[in-house]
Design a protein around this motif. Sequence first.
Motif, PDB file in Angstrom:
ATOM      1  N   GLY A  56       0.709  -1.194  -0.146  1.00 30.84           N
ATOM      2  CA  GLY A  56       0.000  -0.023   0.003  1.00 30.84           C
ATOM      3  C   GLY A  56       1.045   1.294  -0.162  1.00 30.84           C
TER       4      GLY A  56
ATOM      5  N   THR B  25      -4.276  -6.068   1.390  1.00 32.46           N
ATOM      6  CA  THR B  25      -2.920  -5.743   0.911  1.00 32.46           C
ATOM      7  C   THR B  25      -1.963  -6.496   1.920  1.00 32.46           C
ATOM      8  OG1 THR B  25      -3.666  -3.580   0.054  1.00 32.46           O
ATOM      9  CG2 THR B  25      -1.246  -4.039   0.620  1.00 32.46           C
TER      10      THR B  25
ATOM     11  N   ASN C 130      -3.694   3.214  -5.889  1.00 36.31           N
ATOM     12  CA  ASN C 130      -2.980   3.987  -4.813  1.00 36.31           C
ATOM     13  C   ASN C 130      -2.258   5.250  -5.286  1.00 36.31           C
ATOM     14  OD1 ASN C 130      -3.527   1.748  -3.456  1.00 36.31           O
ATOM     15  ND2 ASN C 130      -1.987   1.427  -2.164  1.00 36.31           N
TER      16      ASN C 130
ATOM     17  N   SER D  85      -4.570   3.575   2.380  1.00 27.27           N
ATOM     18  CA  SER D  85      -3.559   2.256   2.381  1.00 27.27           C
ATOM     19  C   SER D  85      -3.652   1.630   3.789  1.00 27.27           C
ATOM     20  CB  SER D  85      -2.327   2.843   1.892  1.00 27.27           C
ATOM     21  OG  SER D  85      -1.635   3.738   3.127  1.00 27.27           O
TER      22      SER D  85
END
Length: 439
Positions: free
Chosen positions: A199, A275, A258, A266
């Motif tokens: 992330g 993630t 992102n 994130s």
Amino acid sequence: MRTLRAAAAGAVVMSLALAVTACGGGSSTDGSGSDDSPKELTYWASNQGASTEIDKKVLRPELDKFEKETGIKVKLEVVPWSDLLNRILTATTSGQGPDVLNIGNTWSASLQATGGLLPWDDANFARIGGKDRFVASALGSTGAQGKDPAAVPLYSMAYALYYNKQILADAGISRPPATWDQLVADGRKIQAKGKQVLGAEGANVSENVHHVFTFAKQHGADFFTADGKPDFTSDGAVSAVKQYVDLMAKDKAIPQGNAEYAQNQSVSDFAKGRTAFLLWQSASANLTSQGMGEDRYGIAPVPVRSGTPGTGTQVNSMVAGINLAVFKNTDNLDGATKFVKFMTSDEEQKILNKAYSSIPPVAAAQEDPAFNTPANAVLKDTLAKSAAALPQVADESQFETAVGTAVKELFADAAAGRTVTTGSVKARLEKAQQQMPTK
């Protein structure tokens, strides 16, 4: 500095070049402070938790405790990172602001240059128990070298690599990556299992700067020369920015979406199990508030290019943290000093840093068992052995905006499928350097 913040407007940041002295919460016009309002204080706290409401729940009981001890009522405002620098600069130019405030430690020298903050000379430090109570790494990000600090350390943080234990196990990965090449290789195994790899907050300019600063250190480069002049286009700096952006553009480890993240998304992806890895400062409290138990993730040092973290090219974090500053013309100078003493007392340092999963910059408070868990051991070890302070120069905030925006634009190129080359990286950094103030 905490990483929830977005970019401050470029025009506002440029106003840092104006050195002003009439600023703060009081009515003093000479910037010397007064005690005209001894029974109240205004405190701007930065957003440390997953929301400003969580911060209020953490801070209000402690501020009430201070009022009971001193008779001084504290008016609290938790200011989001996206607004904080703008608000501080407006206060320094208008003369209307709080008595005490949080600043990101990377801003210390820039805000010091405005002349708006109370200098923490030996006499002022003596009033809060002495300068030697604070650890050296935290004091290194309190203002320009050779000048009295512009603020006092409040929370210390370092970046770490958070990893989802189950995602790694499902991909047949037995331990977190120690190098960037290993992370990229692990990422292919993770993607084969249908999960995202790493992330990032690609639209958050300060977050971008924190990471490319670390990559630059690993490439043996700095963004400023020894005498404080911008040096954004050296081979090492260009290579550092390209390596970071290539985690999306070439390696496909950072998801393209992102590129638009700027406000904690994130962390949410990681907490929700989408993630595998997250690069973040002291994230445990944030993850807990989003429902991710500590048994579900591990914490490891941020990867390096080769070998193990350390000094020089093995640096793997900037020295992150929050400082506590007093506006120079506060109308409750004595109360503001008492408040700083209270907030940096051993007991309050334990309470507040536990709440935010940060590390106390006060050495005695670090001895509490809560800061010797395996997770905190990684952060403490990083701060002690392998973290470096961002340049403590007057133009640091402009640097964050200019270079952070360049990286944001490069992430946008990568997300759009445009090729990111060494030449395109250098061109963005040349543009960023041209935006810096000329001396």
